[in-house]
Design an enzyme around this catalytic site. Structure first.
Site: not given
Ligand SMILES: CC(C)(COP(=O)(O)OP(=O)(O)OC[C@H]1O[C@@H](n2cnc3c(N)ncnc32)[C@H](O)[C@@H]1OP(=O)(O)O)[C@@H](O)C(=O)NCCC(=O)NCCS
Length: 384
Positions: A29, A79, A111, A152, A201, A233, A242, A272, A304
């Site tokens: 979605d 990085e 980062c 991302t 992370s 960041h 968050k 990113n 990280s």
């Molecule tokens: C960030 C990361 C873990 C998310 O991956 P994921 O497991 O596929 O995503 P999630 O299932 O957690 O969904 C992400 C968000 O979208 C939301 N979401 C999912 N489906 C949705 C929809 N149809 N409509 C609106 N929101 C939706 C989830 O609720 C979640 O939000 P929340 O965290 O506020 O609850 C992933 O993108 C990643 O590993 N990124 C690289 C690491 C990174 O950037 N880390 C950050 C710190 S440096």
């Protein structure tokens, strides 16, 4: 005397991938990316672009506006370094025709690297206020295809001129820092993509924020209620939401998203940009909000592995005179979209450093990566 960011500029890559298209093609979605992660698009480099070309392009307008007088240091944070030994800053030094009397080095801590470079620059200027330091943060964020990290990714650079009596942001002396050895994200020497434990992370980021905040408070930093805007960041913009919520819970001070909303404008589009992300957020804030003169911004940098730093700066009167809005908006709008198949093909392209390479002419930016000769990377200006 105050010291801080005198000017800053943003640059990005030639291509763009629409996350709604990526979502639809992979049965996700689109709202998950647009609302759940807070991202709309991600920049993607052409074969003749990399951190050097983006970094030099970001630095060019700063030198055009302010000249090179007093610049004796270039600090390049990344990085996604292009060499294990040589600083990417040296390629930039040559491309920009900077004076020979210069120290140049590369900073690495995921980062966070640009903040380490910025803090070092503040120290150099404190020792000799006639000196100015060019800090460049430039990264290509790349994860494996079909992984949660894929939406991302991104690419971009921010260049900052650090000086005494800065025109944009005077950095205040108190800083809160946090460090912990954690395997949340890293990139092995033989890998072009990062290894990431996404869930870890997120918690490591939030943990570093509260540790850095407590250190900031213990060091005499102002209370959360005395900070007018927050800029965090943004590996994806939802992460900063968050984090602000986490800081509000930690301090017991109400901190609404309106205090950081303006910082998201560029990063929603860039994706990113690792080291550049925090400062692209700052650029967006300074460009979008007309009411900042004299206000205090709280900045949180996270890399990280993991290091965090919380610090503050006071926006200087007249900061609106050096806006980047038009240039950034035009560069973002001018990116050439990649179809999903073109994106995947480019993503998979790897070149062994041991063989010569001549890259195709694609980028419209001022500098290009021309290829590899005798294992050495070659760069050139696109005009003249
Ligand atoms: C960030 C990361 C873990 C998310 O991956 P994921 O497991 O596929 O995503 P999630 O299932 O957690 O969904 C992400 C968000 O979208 C939301 N979401 C999912 N489906 C949705 C929809 N149809 N409509 C609106 N929101 C939706 C989830 O609720 C979640 O939000 P929340 O965290 O506020 O609850 C992933 O993108 C990643 O590993 N990124 C690289 C690491 C990174 O950037 N880390 C950050 C710190 S440096």
């Amino acid at each position: 005397m105050s010291i801080g960011i005198h000017d800053l500029a943003v640059s990005t890559a030639h291509h763009v991938v629409d996350l709604a298209e990526l979502a639809e093609a992979t049965g996700v979605d689109p709202a998950k990316y647009q609302i759940g992660l807070g991202q709309d698009r991600m920049s993607f480099p052409a074969p003749d672009e990399d951190i050097v070309t983006m970094g030099a392009a970001a630095a060019l307008p700063l030198l055009e506006r302010h000249g090179t007088d007093g610049i004796r240091t270039v600090l390049f944070a990344t990085e996604s370094g292009v060499d294990q030994s040589k600083s990417a800053g040296l390629f930039v030094h040559e491309l920009l025709g900077l004076p020979r009397t210069m120290r140049v080095a590369e900073f690495k801590q995921a980062c966070y690297g640009a903040t380490a470079a910025l803090q070092s620059a503040l120290g150099i200027v404190a020792r000799n206020p006639r000196e100015r330091v060019l800090v460049i943060a430039s990264d290509v964020a790349r994860y494996e295809l079909d992984t949660p990290g894929e939406p991302t990714q991104g690419a971009g650079a921010v260049a900052m001129l650090v000086s005494a009596d800065p025109a944009l942001l005077a950095i205040e002396p108190v800083s809160g820092v946090a460090a912990r050895d954690v395997d949340d994200f890293w990139r092995p020497n033989d890998s072009t993509t990062a290894v990431v434990d996404g869930r870890l992370s997120l918690t490591a980021y939030l943990g570093a924020l509260t540790t850095a905040w407590d250190d900031f408070a213990a060091g005499g930093g102002v209370g959360a209620g005395q900070i007018d805007r927050f800029c965090f960041h943004q590996p994806f913009t939802k992460m900063a939401r968050k984090a602000l919520k986490g800081l509000a819970q930690h301090t017991g001070v109400e901190l609404g998203d309106e205090l950081q909303e303006a910082t998201f404008a560029y990063n929603r589009e860039l994706g990113n940009t690792y080291t550049a992300s925090l400062y692209a957020g700052l650029a967006a804030l300074l460009d979008q909000d007309d009411t900042l003169a004299g206000t205090r911004i709280g900045l949180f940098s996270y890399g990280s592995g993991a290091v965090g730093e919380f610090f503050t700066g006071i926006v200087q009167p007249g900061y609106q005179e050096q806006r980047r809005c038009e240039a950034v908006t035009a560069e973002l709008a001018g990116r050439v979209p990649l179809s999903l198949s073109e994106y995947r093909e480019l993503h998979a392209t790897e070149h062994a450093s041991g063989t010569d390479l001549e890259t195709p002419r694609v980028t419209q930016g001022p500098f290009r990566f021309a290829g590899i000769r005798r294992q050495a990377r070659q760069y050139e200006a696109t005009q003249g």
